[in-house]
Enzyme design. Structure first.
Site, PDB file in Angstrom:
ATOM      1  N   HIS A 275       0.841  -1.197   0.000  1.00  0.00           N
ATOM      2  CA  HIS A 275       0.000   0.000   0.000  1.00  0.00           C
ATOM      3  C   HIS A 275       0.875   1.245   0.000  1.00  0.00           C
ATOM      4  O   HIS A 275       2.044   1.223   0.405  1.00  0.00           O
ATOM      5  CB  HIS A 275      -0.942   0.008   1.213  1.00  0.00           C
ATOM      6  CG  HIS A 275      -0.249   0.348   2.511  1.00  0.00           C
ATOM      7  ND1 HIS A 275      -0.182   1.630   3.007  1.00  0.00           N
ATOM      8  CD2 HIS A 275       0.417  -0.442   3.403  1.00  0.00           C
ATOM      9  CE1 HIS A 275       0.485   1.626   4.154  1.00  0.00           C
ATOM     10  NE2 HIS A 275       0.863   0.381   4.414  1.00  0.00           N
ATOM     11  N   CYS A 276       0.287   2.346  -0.488  1.00  0.00           N
ATOM     12  CA  CYS A 276       0.950   3.649  -0.407  1.00  0.00           C
ATOM     13  C   CYS A 276       0.118   4.513   0.527  1.00  0.00           C
ATOM     14  O   CYS A 276      -0.609   3.995   1.368  1.00  0.00           O
ATOM     15  CB  CYS A 276       1.090   4.270  -1.802  1.00  0.00           C
ATOM     16  SG  CYS A 276      -0.476   4.552  -2.625  1.00  0.00           S
ATOM     17  N   ALA A 277       0.181   5.817   0.392  1.00  0.00           N
ATOM     18  CA  ALA A 277      -0.501   6.690   1.346  1.00  0.00           C
ATOM     19  C   ALA A 277      -2.015   6.580   1.287  1.00  0.00           C
ATOM     20  O   ALA A 277      -2.697   6.733   2.300  1.00  0.00           O
ATOM     21  CB  ALA A 277      -0.085   8.143   1.095  1.00  0.00           C
TER      22      ALA A 277
END
Length: 479
Positions: free
Chosen positions: A25-27
Site C-alpha cells: 500500500h501507499c498513502a
C-alpha cells in the site's frame, strides 16, 4: 468501519487468496498484483464500504481507500494472505510481469514525454495563434490579418519564432528526458540532442527537398561519406540514440578506472553515440519512414477509401515515431506536379488524425474529475485541433490508451470519407482547423464534414470507452 470484515469481503471479491500474487500500500491506495483479473468483481468492490475508486495501471490493480483507512485495511489483508513483508516495488515488479510488450513501451514513452509537455503545449498554442494571424481568407476575404494590418507582421514573426523553438529543439528536450529514463546522465543526453540539431547540419525539414535535388551535404572521412543532416522535430532517432548513449555510458563507467571516469566516459559516450546516430540510427529510421511513405502512396492510389481508412488509422502511430516527417518529401513532389496530381492527399488525412486526437483529449478533459488531468487534457486537446498533437497523444491519449484507440478509429472513418470525395490540399499549413485554407476550394465542404466526423466520433467514442473506467481518467495521472 469493521476493518476485518471489509478485508475479508474484499479478498473474496478479488478472487480469493490464491488470486493475489503481491500486496502492498501507499498513502491512499491498496496496491495488488493478481493472477487473473477476470476473477475480480469490480462493481461489487466499488460498492464496498470505504472504497473511493479503483483502477489498473502497469499490470497493477489499485483500490483507493484514503489516508489512514488504507493502512488498516492493508493490515487485515496482510493477515489473511500472509503477504506482510512486500513493498510497492515488489507489487510493481509482479505487475510488470503480467504486462504485454506494448504496455511497458507505452508507459516508457509517457514517462519520457510527460515532463516536456508544458514546452510542447506552449509551442503548439503559439503556433495556432500564428496560423490564425497569417491564414488568408480565414477572417477577411482574400487577406490574412497581418496583410490587413501590416503593423502586426513583426508580432506574428516573433510569435512564430517562439512557437517553433520547442519543436526545432525537441531533440534536446527529448534526449534529456529519455537519457534520464534509460538510466544515463540527462545532461549528456541534452548534449547529444544539441548535436542532432547543430546549425552546421542541413535542417531536417529541408531533407526532402535536398534529396529530390541531390544536394545533401556530407562529411567525407577517408572516402566514407556521412550525411550532415539534422533531426529537428524527430522522435524515433532521438529515442534510439539516447538509449544507445545511456547504455554506452553505463557500460563505460563499469570498465574505466574511477580516476579517469569523469574525463573519458563523457568523451567516449558522446563520440560513440554521435557516430552511431549519423551513420546508422538516423539514416536507418529515416529510410524506414520513406519506405512507409511510398507504401502509403501506393495504398492510397490503388485502394481508394479503404486505403484512406488504413492511412488514417496508422498516421498517429507514425507521429509517435516521428516518421511522419518523411512524408514531406512525398508532399513536395505531389505539390510540385499539382497540375497532374491535383495536390497532396497526405495533408487532409493528417488533419483528420490531428482533429481526432484533439477531440479525444478534450473528451478526457470533460470527463475527468482530477484537476491535474483536466489541466493537461483541455489545452492539449485545443492544440490538437490546431494541428499539434504531441501534447494530446503523449500526455493524455496514450497514457490512458482508450482515448488513443478512439482517436485512431475516428481518423480512419473520417479519412475514408474524405478519400471517397478525393479531398486534396493545394498547399501545406497547419493540419487541423486552420487547414481549411490549404484545401482545394471545391473540396472545402467535404473537408469540413470530415473534421466534424472526426471530432464527433473521437469525442463520443472516448466517452463511451471511458464510462466503465472513470476512475482511470480521474486518478491515473497521479499513479
Amino acid at each position: 468501519m469493521n476493518y476485518p470484515a471489509v478485508a475479508k469481503e474484499l479478498l473474496t471479491l478479488l478472487g480469493g487468496k490464491s488470486n493475489i500474487t503481491a500486496l502492498a500500500h501507499c498513502a491512499t491506495r491498496l496496491r495488488l498484483a493478481v493472477a487473473d483479473e477476470q476473477k475480480i468483481d469490480e462493481q461489487a468492490i466499488d460498492n464496498l464500504e470505504g472504497v473511493k475508486g479503483q483502477f489498473k495501471v502497469a499490470g497493477q490493480y489499485q483500490i483507493i481507500f484514503g489516508s489512514g483507512i488504507v493502512n488498516q485495511v492493508y493490515a487485515e489483508m496482510a493477515k489473511l494472505t500472509g503477504m506482510s513483508e512486500m513493498s510497492t516495488n515488489d507489487v510493481a515488479s509482479a505487475g510488470a510481469e503480467k504486462q504485454n510488450i506494448v504496455q511497458p513501451a507505452v508507459k516508457g514513452l509517457s514517462d519520457i514525454f510527460v515532463p516536456i509537455i508544458p514546452a510542447i503545449v506552449a509551442g503548439g498554442l503559439l503556433m495556432g495563434i500564428y496560423n490564425l494571424l497569417t491564414a488568408q481568407g480565414l477572417f477577411i476575404d482574400g487577406k490574412s490579418l497581418i496583410e490587413a494590418n501590416p503593423g502586426l507582421t513583426d508580432l506574428a514573426n516573433m510569435i512564430n519564432t517562439f512557437a517553433n523553438a520547442p519543436f526545432v529543439y525537441l531533440p534536446i528536450l527529448l534526449a534529456f528526458s529519455a537519457s534520464k529514463k534509460f538510466g544515463g546522465n540527462p545532461y549528456l543526453g541534452a548534449a547529444l540532442g544539441m548535436l542532432m540539431v547543430h546549425p552546421d547540419l542541413l535542417n531536417g525539414w529541408g531533407f526532402g527537398g535536398a534529396s529530390v535535388s541531390g544536394n545533401i551535404p556530407v562529411w567525407n572521412i577517408l572516402g566514407f561519406e556521412i550525411q550532415k543532416v539534422g533531426y529537428q522535430g524527430s522522435v524515433l532517432p532521438v529515442l534510439v540514440s539516447a538509449f544507445i548513449l545511456a547504455k554506452v555510458e553505463l557500460g563505460l563507467r563499469k570498465v574505466i578506472p574511477s580516476v579517469l571516469d569523469n574525463l573519458l566516459t563523457p568523451l567516449l559516450a558522446i563520440f560513440i553515440a554521435g557516430l552511431l546516430t549519423f551513420t546508422v540510427v538516423g539514416p536507418f529510421t529515416r529510410d524506414i519512414g520513406f519506405l512507409l511513405g511510398d507504401g502509403l502512396n501506393w495504398l492510397y492510389n490503388t485502394a481508394g477509401f479503404v486505403g484512406g481508412a488504413v492511412f488514417g488509422l496508422i498516421y498517429a502511430p507514425f507521429v509517435i515515431t516521428g516518421m511522419h516527417h518523411s512524408f514531406i518529401a512525398i508532399e513536395t513532389q505531389l505539390l510540385a506536379d499539382i497540375a497532374t496530381t491535383g495536390g497532396t492527399f497526405i495533408f487532409p488525412i493528417a488533419a483528420m488524425s490531428n482533429v481526432s486526437q484533439g477531440a479525444a483529449a478534450l473528451a478526457v478533459g470533460v470527463m475527468s474529475k482530477d484537476k491535474k488531468m483536466k489541466g493537461i487534457a483541455i489545452p492539449s486537446g485545443v492544440t490538437g485541433l490546431l494541428g499539434i498533437t504531441e501534447p494530446a497523444m503523449f500526455g493524455v491519449n496514450l497514457k490512458l490508451r482508450y482515448p488513443f484507440i478512439a482517436a485512431v478509429c475516428a481518423a480512419a472513418l473520417s479519412s475514408a470519407f474524405i478519400t471517397m470525395f478525393n479531398v486534396k490540399a493545394q498547399a501545406l499549413g497547419a493540419a487541423g482547423l486552420p487547414g481549411i485554407i490549404s484545401i482545394t476550394p471545391d473540396k472545402i465542404g467535404y473537408y469540413i464534414a470530415g473534421m466534424v466526423i472526426a471530432f464527433l466520433t473521437a469525442f463520443v467514442l472516448t466517452i463511451v470507452l471511458g464510462i466503465g473506467d472513470r476512475a482511470k481518467v480521474g486518478k491515473k495521472a497521479a499513479a
